[in-house]
Write an enzyme that holds these catalytic residues in place. Structure first.
Site, PDB file in Angstrom:
ATOM      1  N   HIS A  89      17.335  28.568  15.627  1.00 19.00           N
ATOM      2  CA  HIS A  89      18.638  29.279  14.611  1.00 19.00           C
ATOM      3  C   HIS A  89      19.844  28.936  15.517  1.00 19.00           C
ATOM      4  O   HIS A  89      20.863  28.534  15.096  1.00 19.00           O
ATOM      5  CB  HIS A  89      18.218  30.760  14.435  1.00 19.00           C
ATOM      6  CG  HIS A  89      19.611  31.486  14.142  1.00 19.00           C
ATOM      7  ND1 HIS A  89      19.793  31.127  12.861  1.00 19.00           N
ATOM      8  CD2 HIS A  89      20.388  32.418  14.495  1.00 19.00           C
ATOM      9  CE1 HIS A  89      21.031  32.038  12.275  1.00 19.00           C
ATOM     10  NE2 HIS A  89      21.346  32.813  13.542  1.00 19.00           N
ATOM     11  N   HIS A 267      31.204  27.022  27.694  1.00 17.46           N
ATOM     12  CA  HIS A 267      32.500  27.801  27.484  1.00 17.46           C
ATOM     13  C   HIS A 267      33.268  26.922  26.792  1.00 17.46           C
ATOM     14  O   HIS A 267      33.875  27.243  25.735  1.00 17.46           O
ATOM     15  CB  HIS A 267      33.076  28.235  28.659  1.00 17.46           C
ATOM     16  CG  HIS A 267      33.958  29.681  27.928  1.00 17.46           C
ATOM     17  ND1 HIS A 267      33.257  30.750  27.538  1.00 17.46           N
ATOM     18  CD2 HIS A 267      35.227  29.608  27.661  1.00 17.46           C
ATOM     19  CE1 HIS A 267      34.420  31.315  27.200  1.00 17.46           C
ATOM     20  NE2 HIS A 267      35.475  30.671  26.905  1.00 17.46           N
ATOM     21  N   TYR A 271      34.977  27.000  22.704  1.00 21.11           N
ATOM     22  CA  TYR A 271      36.331  26.880  22.205  1.00 21.11           C
ATOM     23  C   TYR A 271      36.506  25.685  20.925  1.00 21.11           C
ATOM     24  O   TYR A 271      37.152  25.534  20.291  1.00 21.11           O
ATOM     25  CB  TYR A 271      37.334  26.717  23.300  1.00 21.11           C
ATOM     26  CG  TYR A 271      37.443  27.837  24.183  1.00 21.11           C
ATOM     27  CD1 TYR A 271      37.162  28.116  25.383  1.00 21.11           C
ATOM     28  CD2 TYR A 271      37.795  29.042  23.197  1.00 21.11           C
ATOM     29  CE1 TYR A 271      37.553  29.252  26.042  1.00 21.11           C
ATOM     30  CE2 TYR A 271      38.187  30.396  23.864  1.00 21.11           C
ATOM     31  CZ  TYR A 271      37.886  30.295  25.155  1.00 21.11           C
ATOM     32  OH  TYR A 271      37.910  31.466  26.045  1.00 21.11           O
ATOM     33  N   THR A 342      45.123  33.893  23.545  1.00 26.15           N
ATOM     34  CA  THR A 342      44.200  34.312  22.173  1.00 26.15           C
ATOM     35  C   THR A 342      45.042  35.287  21.449  1.00 26.15           C
ATOM     36  O   THR A 342      45.063  35.283  20.248  1.00 26.15           O
ATOM     37  CB  THR A 342      42.643  34.919  22.527  1.00 26.15           C
ATOM     38  OG1 THR A 342      42.197  33.909  23.565  1.00 26.15           O
ATOM     39  CG2 THR A 342      41.849  34.747  21.221  1.00 26.15           C
ATOM     40  N   LYS A 345      47.886  34.006  19.605  1.00 22.38           N
ATOM     41  CA  LYS A 345      47.589  33.370  18.215  1.00 22.38           C
ATOM     42  C   LYS A 345      47.638  34.388  17.233  1.00 22.38           C
ATOM     43  O   LYS A 345      48.157  34.343  16.209  1.00 22.38           O
ATOM     44  CB  LYS A 345      46.458  32.608  18.370  1.00 22.38           C
ATOM     45  CG  LYS A 345      46.595  31.275  18.919  1.00 22.38           C
ATOM     46  CD  LYS A 345      45.389  30.507  18.739  1.00 22.38           C
ATOM     47  CE  LYS A 345      45.461  28.967  19.294  1.00 22.38           C
ATOM     48  NZ  LYS A 345      45.776  28.257  18.106  1.00 22.38           N
TER      49      LYS A 345
END
Lengths: 741, 150, 384, 203
Positions: A89, A267, A271, A342, A345
């Site tokens: 999964h 990481h 992104y 972040t 944004k």
């Protein structure tokens, strides 16, 4: 400009090889799809394959939720099957669904947005699709062999070596991921070259749509992050096949090295998963709020900042692995620092909504759902940055809740918004609003019902990846709630697939610009013709199509006198001098390359080689007594052991060689004369329209000459903006001096 | 439009430039190797590492700037390559720093201090040991009688 | 308005923090380390909920206020075409940097506090060895070894030296503090402490009904040789088929009980059965070769591969904290370990073996039929 | 230089909006990605220095004079490669063939040194499975060796291509790209030579 009156004239065959490897001219049917190198068809292939694997991943998720719906429940699947389910999964959803969905949009939409006819290297584009296709098939064949990978999608090292994961399940995972890695890197190289080098005339870097910017940053992340996982997969493969000691603690090796190398890739990978949907949402919000994006350069700058800082935070996935206090504190701080761009944004998205006319159609609903849920996911992410309590959260269901909020709530909702937004452009038919809304609300409620309780489960001490749990911990009723939520999400996905099929069959046709779009791809008919743009468009500003449709909107600002930095008044005044540069209609029409078999053959060869490596026979085909008696030299044993892999590798290499020998081939498209006249009329009209606009000295948009160098070199995009402005100022001053003379 | 001859001349001066670069590279490699041998071997570890690092860096930049024409090529290529180098080198330094936290295993095969190694070799040779068991001769060995105290 | 529903969810999150109080809850600490971790978490939670309230409500306000339900035609008047304002951007960035700073300070202090042993107090050391799917605890200075259930004195800091014998595991007692991984070739360590005051407060909270068999069971039963609290822990790093069943229990005892426990652990096995019944029990134990892996001090069963069974009779749980120590559980676990913990070594190598051409076949020497099972169960549960 | 290289491209479609050929951007991007690739491999080697519990130690088996000559050979092959490129850009295909073959020859000398060195280490007891130093050393230098082998193959195809008229002044970009790859492989060896071989005798 219908396609009937265009004449297709195959390019003349040139050399000796052309007879051996002829390049078909637009064959139809299956061969057309197998040999296609048209970025639009490859985009559709990516979309269809990813949506298929989405069903498989979703099925695995449902089986996991059924297994966990009540305590000490062990008769749905065995423990080993459960481990296979959650490993596949994870691997399927990340590598075979969300990344390819993003690449489908990179392939289809990005060239249209920058006014290009195709990507820079069409055959390499087809090669990266077929490598993805065969890699995904290779990983999922393991189910048929009963040896699906069962060591979690991160595959931590001592568990994945040949003693604790015997048999082929580990090899399927290791080799499959390497093939998918090659596909992603090759694709990313292609996209960066396309964006950097094939933009329409006039489209400087700061006039590119945000989705294209996010494609560029994601592709840069891919080419710099995937080598790290390739290295640790190679090291693990050597450990499994040749018993080297990379992760062998007894020989002095450090299993922690796998975690470090994996998360150096891991990481930036998350992104890579979130930046494309962010790009899609940044495209959708302005269109459905009918006003420009709030703070375009900051959205782009924070995207670049997130991308670059993504390489400095990887150990926040390993706070509990005992790295020492200094390292833990340092990486906690860098992880918190990433929360700032972040946040920027999210503020800018909400700023776009402020004082807009929010048209609540399906893409907008998904985009709003994206903002809300990505914000929730961002906060639980911030809680992980707190390395003290992360010792409690790590590997608990709190982490499961966090990354599902950012991956489903963020990436998937953003991608669904993109699908609903660009579906009319791809197929020329509108997806139905009612079914879309029903699907949104089922998915939204189901998603929150499933994953919000997991925050409480995680804080209640429920660890990750457990097959079942004791009744004493009283996690039972919350897990039941999650399982019911999962059923709702399954219903939503079923509605979505029904909607896709019904619309593909009998959807209501829509024009080239159903949503009153802002970017260049809405100027061409939908579905777009093979050659995309009859003449490469001349771009004057950011959201150029919007200012063509509403020239007056260029000046409706809070304070009228301030010139809008984004509408380049000057170059739109007399586009004629750009015309010759723009339309390189040389005498033999638009050249389109022909289809080619070799990307498919090369990819099939390398996948076959991978399969040969997985299914290697350690005894090399020698009988036990023979081995006991004679000592086979290392090289012959190697060849015997991997003879099947060598055959596959040979097909791959020969495919690549033949590919490089292939002639340019393809065909030229000519348009009859009356179209020529019609073409030029369109140009005259746009000149008249722009003359009508009030005459105002507009600051020339800061055309950063070496934008990619600035963006790439300087960490902080804002610093580069100010540098560009100063340079701009003195260029502007001497341009004014020129005007006065 | 530059006409034929000066392109000829220019490319010749180019060849000369390359030859000089190649010579410099050769000399630097020689110096790098000499750092191990006695006259330079007595310098402290820090000095030697700095020297080696500096020499390797100059060779690196010489090849990248001149042989790969990055010096007078479009700055876009410099941007792409430096981005890759910054992240690559940064990750390398970070990883090596992170892993310095983990102690070396006790049973690790020790890196013998340099002068004991000399004793070991000398002793074995005098006791008539089969000398080419250590077929590889450590560089400072080539000058007998030199004691390197490190 | 559906969006209000979402802010309701956020408020519920706040309310339910109180109700996260399961047996392995991280927000109901019983030790200073868990308390410190929870306090830094609270700082982060409040900062996040604060930002969420402000930004979330502004989002809801924008959606509610600027929602446009009319038909969009080319000549509908355009809203204000703002491109963004630098001042608000800079202000928001500074605010978010400030808020991140608010979180950063307690985090860094907490990391160094949790990461360094308390110097002033004398710290007891426990060697923890995690292996595929059970835990081994050694007390080097007390000479005590036990499996899956160990005890610590209340009020004293304890340092766990964590070693793994095979794959990566993670040692986690949520109510005492965060987890730390066990990695082969690496000696990680972790210090925890049980706070008697918090334990007592937690115990008063529990009604006697909760503490019954099967449910909360956080206080040792009265007929137990010594009194104390029971804390639950689990392996948190995926380690193979039976990762879900790799649990353990930590008994927290006050000083007197602690001394009693240590003496009791050091003593050899003593069965409460009559001598000949005990001898018959041991004979079946030896016949099935259990001694090759298990150790019962005082008999000549000296296996070191498997858990130590010297005092299994008075353990509260068996099969690494997964099953309660009742006769039929013990019988099921002895007769069919593969069913209880799939893939465990007792089943793979003990009850099964590979014949010459690699087929898995029952190991002839080990077949425990029902009568032998009853003898074994009686014998083992008598080893108090 | 950019405009100079411009007219050396046969297919005008290749020149993009930045005035640069697509394939040159592609090669530089690939080199950036390969930087990360070798960066991870070299960091694995540096991390595992001194951790090996068995097998010969580096000082016992390294032969610095041999390795420094092979490094010098690789440097000179870079020099020859640059001369080959200059020759093609002058249109002097004859000289190009000499230098291109010279580069491939020097490359294969370097490979020869490496094969000899590997077999020598193998006999001195250093095997892939034997020790941690063996594993990390052989994988690092082996991967670099494969890159050099691919480079030699590439140069040989260029060499044979020049006979069928494939290498002309107008198609100088092909040689330039092969040159970029070859120089990159050389500078990776510069780093490996210092980090693997010379560092053993320093700390």
């Amino acid at each position: 400009m219908s396609s009937e009156n265009m004449r297709i004239e195959p390019a003349p065959e040139v050399g000796f090889f052309d007879k051996i490897f002829p390049r078909q001219v637009q064959p139809s049917g299956l061969i057309g799809w197998l040999t296609t190198i048209d970025h639009k068809r490859i985009g559709i292939l990516y979309l269809v394959t990813a949506l298929f694997w989405f069903l498989v991943g979703g099925l695995e998720a449902i089986m996991i939720r059924i297994q966990l719906h009540k305590p000490e429940y062990q008769d749905f699947v065995s423990a080993e099957t459960y481990n296979q389910l959650f490993t596949m999964h994870g691997t399927t959803m990340i590598f075979l669904v969300i990344m390819p969905l993003a690449v489908a949009f990179f392939n289809y939409i990005m060239p249209l947005q920058i006014g290009a006819r195709d990507v820079a290297f069409p055959r390499m584009n087809a090669f990266s699709y077929w490598m993805f296709f065969f890699g995904s098939v290779l990983i999922n064949i393991s189910w048929l062999f009963g040896e699906a990978p069962n060591m979690s999608w991160v595959g931590y090292s001592p568990l994945t070596n040949s003693t604790y994961t015997p048999g082929h399940s580990g090899d399927f995972w290791v080799v499959g991921l390497q093939i998918l890695g090659v596909s992603s890197i090759v694709g990313a190289l292609n996209f960066i070259t396309t964006i950097v080098n094939m933009r329409a005339p006039g489209m400087t870097f700061m006039r590119m749509p945000v989705f294209t910017w996010m494609t560029l940053i994601t592709a840069l992340l891919v080419i710099l992050a995937f080598p790290a996982i390739t290295i640790c997969l190679v090291e693990l493969m050597f450990d499994r096949l040749f018993h080297t000691n990379f992760f062998e603690a007894s020989a002095g090796g450090l299993p922690i090295l796998w975690q470090h190398l994996f998360w150096v890739f891991g990481h930036p990978e998350v992104y890579i998963l979130i930046l494309p949907p962010m790009g899609m949402v940044s495209e959708i919000l302005p269109v459905f709020s009918r006003k420009p994006l709030f703070g375009y350069p900051l959205i782009v700058g924070s995207g670049a900042a997130i991308g670059f800082m993504g390489f400095t935070v990887w150990t926040h996935h390993m706070f509990t692995s005992g790295m020492g206090n200094i390292a833990t504190a340092a990486f906690a701080l860098t992880t918190m620092a990433i929360a700032v761009p972040t946040g920027v944004k999210i503020f800018n998205w909400i700023g776009t909504l402020y004082k807009g006319q929010l048209v609540m159609s399906v893409p907008m609903l998904f985009a709003l759902g994206f903002i809300y849920q990505f914000m929730m996911g961002g906060f639980s992410g911030l809680m992980h940055a707190n390395a003290v309590h992360d010792l409690q959260q790590h590997d608990s269901y709190f982490v499961v809740a966090h990354f599902h909020y950012v991956l489903i709530g963020g990436a998937l909702f953003g991608t669904f918004a993109g699908i609903y937004y660009w579906f009319p452009k791809v197929t020329g038919k509108m997806l139905s609003e009612s079914r879309g809304k029903a699907m949104f609300w089922f998915l939204f409620i189901g998603f929150n019902l499933t994953f919000f309780p997991m925050h409480w489960l995680g804080l209640n001490g429920m660890p990750r990846r457990i097959y079942t749990y004791a009744a004493r911990n009283d996690w039972g009723d919350l897990n039941l709630l999650c399982s019911c939520g999962a059923i709702l999400m399954a219903i939503a996905v079923i509605i979505f697939y029904i909607d896709l099929f019904m619309t593909a069959k009998a959807g209501k046709a829509c024009g080239p610009d159903p949503w009153d779009g802002r970017t260049v791809e809405w100027t061409i008919p939908s579905p777009p013709p093979v050659y995309n743009f009859k003449e490469t468009p001349l771009v004057h500003s950011l959201d150029d199509f919007w200012y063509k449709k509403y020239p007056e909107s260029a000046h409706i600002d809070e304070h009228d006198d301030e010139e809008s930095p984004y509408y380049d008044e000057e170059s739109s005044m007399h586009p004629s001098d750009h015309v010759d540069h723009g339309h390189h209609h040389d005498e033999h029409g638009i050249h389109m390359p022909g289809g080619s078999w070799f990307p498919l053959i090369a990819a099939f060869g390398f996948a076959l080689g991978g399969f040969g490596i997985i299914m290697n026979d350690p005894t090399g085909g020698y009988s036990a007594e023979y081995l006991a008696e004679y000592d086979v030299p290392a090289l012959t044993m190697l060849v015997h052991r991997f003879k099947f892999a060598l055959v596959g590798g040979l097909i791959g290499v020969l495919g690549v060689f033949a590919w490089s020998m292939e002639p340019i081939g393809g065909y030229n498209i000519h348009f009859d004369d009356e179209d020529e006249k019609a073409g030029t009329e369109a140009v005259k009209e746009s000149k008249k329209a722009s003359k009508k606009a009030a005459k105002e000295a507009a600051k020339v948009e800061p055309a950063a000459t070496e934008p990619a160098k600035e963006e790439a070199k300087s960490e902080d995009a804002e610093a580069s903006e100010d540098k560009a402005d100063e340079k701009e100022a003195d260029k502007e001053s001497d341009s004014e001096k020129k005007e006065e003379e | 439009m530059h006409h034929e001859e000066d392109k000829e001349v220019r490319s010749l001066s180019q060849v000369a430039k390359y030859t000089i670069t190649a010579l410099i590279l050769g000399i630097i490699t020689a110096i790098e190797v000499l750092v191990l041998y006695p006259p330079l071997a007595y310098a402290g570890d820090g000095v030697k590492i700095a020297l080696l690092g500096f020499l390797a860096l100059t060779k690196f930049i010489l090849v990248v700037a001149l042989f790969m024409h990055l010096w007078h090529d479009n700055p876009l290529f410099t941007g792409i390559f430096t981005l890759g180098m910054i992240i690559g080198a940064g990750t390398l330094v970070a990883l090596v720093a992170l892993f310095s936290y983990y102690p070396k295993p006790e049973n690790a095969v020790k890196h013998p201090p340099l002068d004991d190694m000399y004793e070991m070799r000398y002793k074995e040779k005098s006791e008539g040991a089969d000398y080419d068991k250590h077929a590889m001769v450590a560089p400072w060995e080539s000058v007998p009688g030199v004691r390197v105290t490190v | 308005m559906p969006k209000i529903l979402r802010s309701l969810l956020a408020v519920m999150a706040l309310m339910t923090v109180g109700c996260v109080d399961g047996v392995q809850s991280t927000l109901d600490p019983l030790g200073p380390v868990a308390a410190r971790q929870m306090s830094t978490f609270m700082v982060t939670l409040w900062v996040s909920l604060g930002i969420f309230a402000v930004v979330g409500s502004f989002l809801v306000y924008c959606i509610a206020k600027f929602r446009y339900s009319g038909e969009v035609t080319p000549d509908t008047p355009l809203p204000e075409q703002g491109h963004g304002s630098a001042i608000t951007e800079i202000a928001l960035i500074l605010i978010s940097v400030g808020l991140v700073g608010v979180i950063a300070l307690p985090t860094v202090q907490g990391v160094f506090w949790v990461g360094t042993e308390p110097e002033n107090e004398e710290v007891m050391v426990i060697e923890v060895t995690g292996q595929q799917w059970w835990w081994k605890f050694d007390y080097p200075d007390l000479g005590v070894t036990c499996a899956n259930e160990f005890a610590i004195p209340a009020g004293k800091p304890v340092r766990f030296n964590l070693k793994s014998a095979d794959v990566q595991h993670s040692f986690w007692i949520p109510r005492l503090g965060g987890k730390m991984d066990l990695l082969p070739g690496q000696d990680n360590w972790l210090w925890l402490e049980a706070d008697p005051a918090l334990l007592a407060a937690n115990n008063d909270q529990l009604s006697t009904a909760d503490n019954k068999e099967g449910m909360r069971f956080e206080h040792l039963p009265d007929d137990y040789p010594f009194q104390g609290y029971v804390l639950y822990g689990q392996c948190a790093e995926f380690c193979g088929d039976s990762h879900a069943f790799m649990k353990f229990r930590c008994l927290v005892l006050d000083d007197t009980n602690w001394q009693k426990w240590v003496q009791w652990q050091k003593s050899d096995a003593s069965s409460t059965l009559s001598p000949d019944e005990a001898k018959a029990g041991y004979k079946t134990f030896a016949k099935n070769k259990c001694g090759t892996c298990h150790l019962i001090r005082g008999t000549n069963a000296r296996g070191i591969v498997g858990p130590d069974l010297t005092h299994i009779g008075s353990r509260t749980s068996i099969a690494a904290g997964w099953l309660e120590n009742t006769p039929d559980n013990l019988g099921h676990w002895i007769q069919n370990p593969g069913e209880v913990k799939p893939g465990n070594i007792m089943w793979k190598t003990g009850y099964k073996r590979l014949d010459e051409n690699g087929e898995v076949v029952a190991n002839s020497q080990v077949e425990v039929d029902d009568s032998e099972k009853d003898i074994l169960v009686k014998y083992l549960s008598s080893l108090k | 230089m950019a405009s100079h290289a411009g007219h050396l491209i046969e297919n005008p479609h290749e020149i993009g909006s930045t005035g640069l050929p697509h394939r040159k951007i592609l090669m530089w991007l690939f080199l950036a990605s390969d930087c990360m690739f070798f960066g991870a491999l070299i960091s694995t080697y540096l991390i595992y220095r001194g951790r090996s519990v068995s097998g010969p130690t580096p000082e016992e088996i390294f032969d610095i004079p041999l390795t420094s000559t092979s490094s010098f050979v690789l440097l000179m092959s870079s020099y020859l490669m640059v001369l080959a490129l200059a020759a093609v850009e002058r249109g002097d295909i004859g000289k190009f063939r000499i230098y291109c073959l010279g580069t491939a020859f020097f490359g294969s000398i370097f490979l020869g040194f490496q094969v000899y060195e590997f077999s020598h280490f193998y006999h001195a007891g250093l095997t892939l499975q034997g020790s941690l130093f063996g594993s990390s050393f052989f994988v690092l230098t082996g991967t670099h060796g494969c890159h050099v082998a691919i480079g030699v193959l590439w140069l040989l195809t260029l060499f044979f291509y020049s006979f069928t008229g494939g290498v002309t002044q107008k198609r100088a970009l092909d040689t330039e790209i092969a040159g970029l790859y070859w120089h990159f492989v050389d500078i990776v060896w510069i780093v490996i030579f210092v980090a693997v071989y010379l560092l053993e005798y320093i700390i």
